[in-house]
Design an enzyme around this catalytic site. Structure first.
Site, PDB file in Angstrom:
ATOM      1  N   HIS A   1      36.967  40.808  47.082  1.00 38.45           N
ATOM      2  CA  HIS A   1      37.224  39.554  47.781  1.00 38.45           C
ATOM      3  C   HIS A   1      37.059  39.748  49.282  1.00 38.45           C
ATOM      4  CE1 HIS A   1      39.206  37.264  44.370  1.00 38.45           C
ATOM      5  NE2 HIS A   1      38.872  38.435  43.851  1.00 38.45           N
TER       6      HIS A   1
ATOM      7  N   GLN B   1      39.985  34.052  41.194  1.00 37.37           N
ATOM      8  CA  GLN B   1      39.365  34.856  40.131  1.00 37.37           C
ATOM      9  C   GLN B   1      40.038  34.625  38.768  1.00 37.37           C
ATOM     10  OE1 GLN B   1      38.639  38.988  41.186  1.00 37.37           O
ATOM     11  NE2 GLN B   1      38.677  39.591  39.024  1.00 37.37           N
TER      12      GLN B   1
ATOM     13  N   CYS C   1      38.080  38.061  51.587  1.00 38.05           N
ATOM     14  CA  CYS C   1      39.320  37.814  52.343  1.00 38.05           C
ATOM     15  C   CYS C   1      40.202  39.055  52.373  1.00 38.05           C
ATOM     16  CB  CYS C   1      40.069  36.614  51.780  1.00 38.05           C
ATOM     17  SG  CYS C   1      40.481  36.742  50.040  1.00 38.05           S
TER      18      CYS C   1
ATOM     19  N   CYS D   1      36.427  32.204  47.494  1.00 34.93           N
ATOM     20  CA  CYS D   1      37.843  31.998  47.213  1.00 34.93           C
ATOM     21  C   CYS D   1      38.309  30.707  47.869  1.00 34.93           C
ATOM     22  CB  CYS D   1      38.676  33.197  47.645  1.00 34.93           C
ATOM     23  SG  CYS D   1      39.231  33.176  49.352  1.00 34.93           S
ATOM     24  N   GLU D   2      39.164  30.023  47.145  1.00 30.47           N
ATOM     25  CA  GLU D   2      39.589  28.720  47.640  1.00 30.47           C
ATOM     26  C   GLU D   2      40.637  28.836  48.742  1.00 30.47           C
ATOM     27  OE1 GLU D   2      40.900  26.840  44.064  1.00 30.47           O
ATOM     28  OE2 GLU D   2      42.994  27.374  44.386  1.00 30.47           O
ATOM     29  N   HIS D   3      41.162  30.029  48.955  1.00 28.04           N
ATOM     30  CA  HIS D   3      42.188  30.172  49.998  1.00 28.04           C
ATOM     31  C   HIS D   3      41.589  30.433  51.364  1.00 28.04           C
ATOM     32  CE1 HIS D   3      44.636  31.490  46.302  1.00 28.04           C
ATOM     33  NE2 HIS D   3      44.873  30.233  46.565  1.00 28.04           N
ATOM     34  N   HIS D   4      40.447  31.130  51.404  1.00 28.01           N
ATOM     35  CA  HIS D   4      39.838  31.470  52.690  1.00 28.01           C
ATOM     36  C   HIS D   4      38.376  31.047  52.783  1.00 28.01           C
ATOM     37  CE1 HIS D   4      43.097  34.397  51.948  1.00 28.01           C
ATOM     38  NE2 HIS D   4      43.370  34.215  53.226  1.00 28.01           N
TER      39      HIS D   4
END
Ligand SMILES: [Zn+2]
Length: 206
Positions: free
Chosen positions: A166, A138, A168, A97-100
């Site tokens: 996920h 996703q 995260c 995931c690009e956030h975490h």
């Protein structure tokens, strides 16, 4: 660094930064992260970790070095009158995931209703892995896979359903192991025709 457009379009190669860091910079960054986590990057067990992590991330993100649409470049137009759904069901994949930068683990079901051309079935999985091997969300992964097939094969319909957990969510934050997220993108007949959509979802096991 000059950006001449707002952001990547679906299907674009997301260009890495113009300035590729040298390995020593990457190792320094990972040592900093180890210190940030509360450990000592100088202790024996962690000495080679920065290089390992650097290599691993190159592998996780090898999708930046390819255009997944290339996998659909070789099509077969001799389909012997076949005009029913082609489905590759439950393809396991890994992404981040690009956030975490935490792992996304899941499976994807990819279907299309050909018009006049088909591809080797394994190519659908290659398209998935090409887009998954990048920093992702996703929803975008689902859309990119569907749009790529739609653009390259010009089929009557495309259906992509992705179910994933996920890291995260499962390993931090609300800590909800086992909770999966489902995303789907229906195009063409699978979007416009309720019966076709039900048929493909049933084949996928939904
Ligand atoms: Zn995340």
């Amino acid at each position: 660094m000059v950006h001449d457009h707002e952001g990547p379009e679906d299907g674009d190669i997301v260009a890495p930064s113009a300035k590729i860091p040298v390995p020593a910079e990457v190792s320094d960054a990972i040592r900093t992260l180890i210190r940030w986590a509360g450990d000592d990057p100088g202790r024996e067990g962690l000495l080679d970790t920065p290089q390992r992590v650097a290599r691993a991330w190159k592998e996780y993100c090898q999708g930046y070095d390819e255009d997944p649409a290339h996998h659909l470049g070789r099509v077969f137009e001799e389909v012997g009158g076949y005009d029913d759904i082609v489905l590759l069901n439950g393809i396991p994949f890994q992404s981040h995931c690009e956030h975490h930068m935490a792992p996304i683990t899941g499976k994807a079901s990819i279907a299309y209703l050909p018009k006049d051309r088909v591809v080797g079935i394994s190519k659908l999985a290659r398209v998935l892995h090409g887009f998954a091997s990048r920093l992702q969300v996703q929803e975008r992964l689902t859309a990119q896979v569907a749009d790529c097939i739609w653009d390259k094969l010009r089929p009557q319909g495309v259906a992509v359903v992705i179910e994933a957990t996920h890291g995260c969510m499962t390993a931090r934050g609300v800590r909800t192991p086992g909770v999966g997220m489902v995303t789907s993108r229906m195009m063409g007949v699978f979007r416009d025709d309720e019966r076709s959509r039900q048929e493909v979802l049933k084949l996928m096991g939904y």
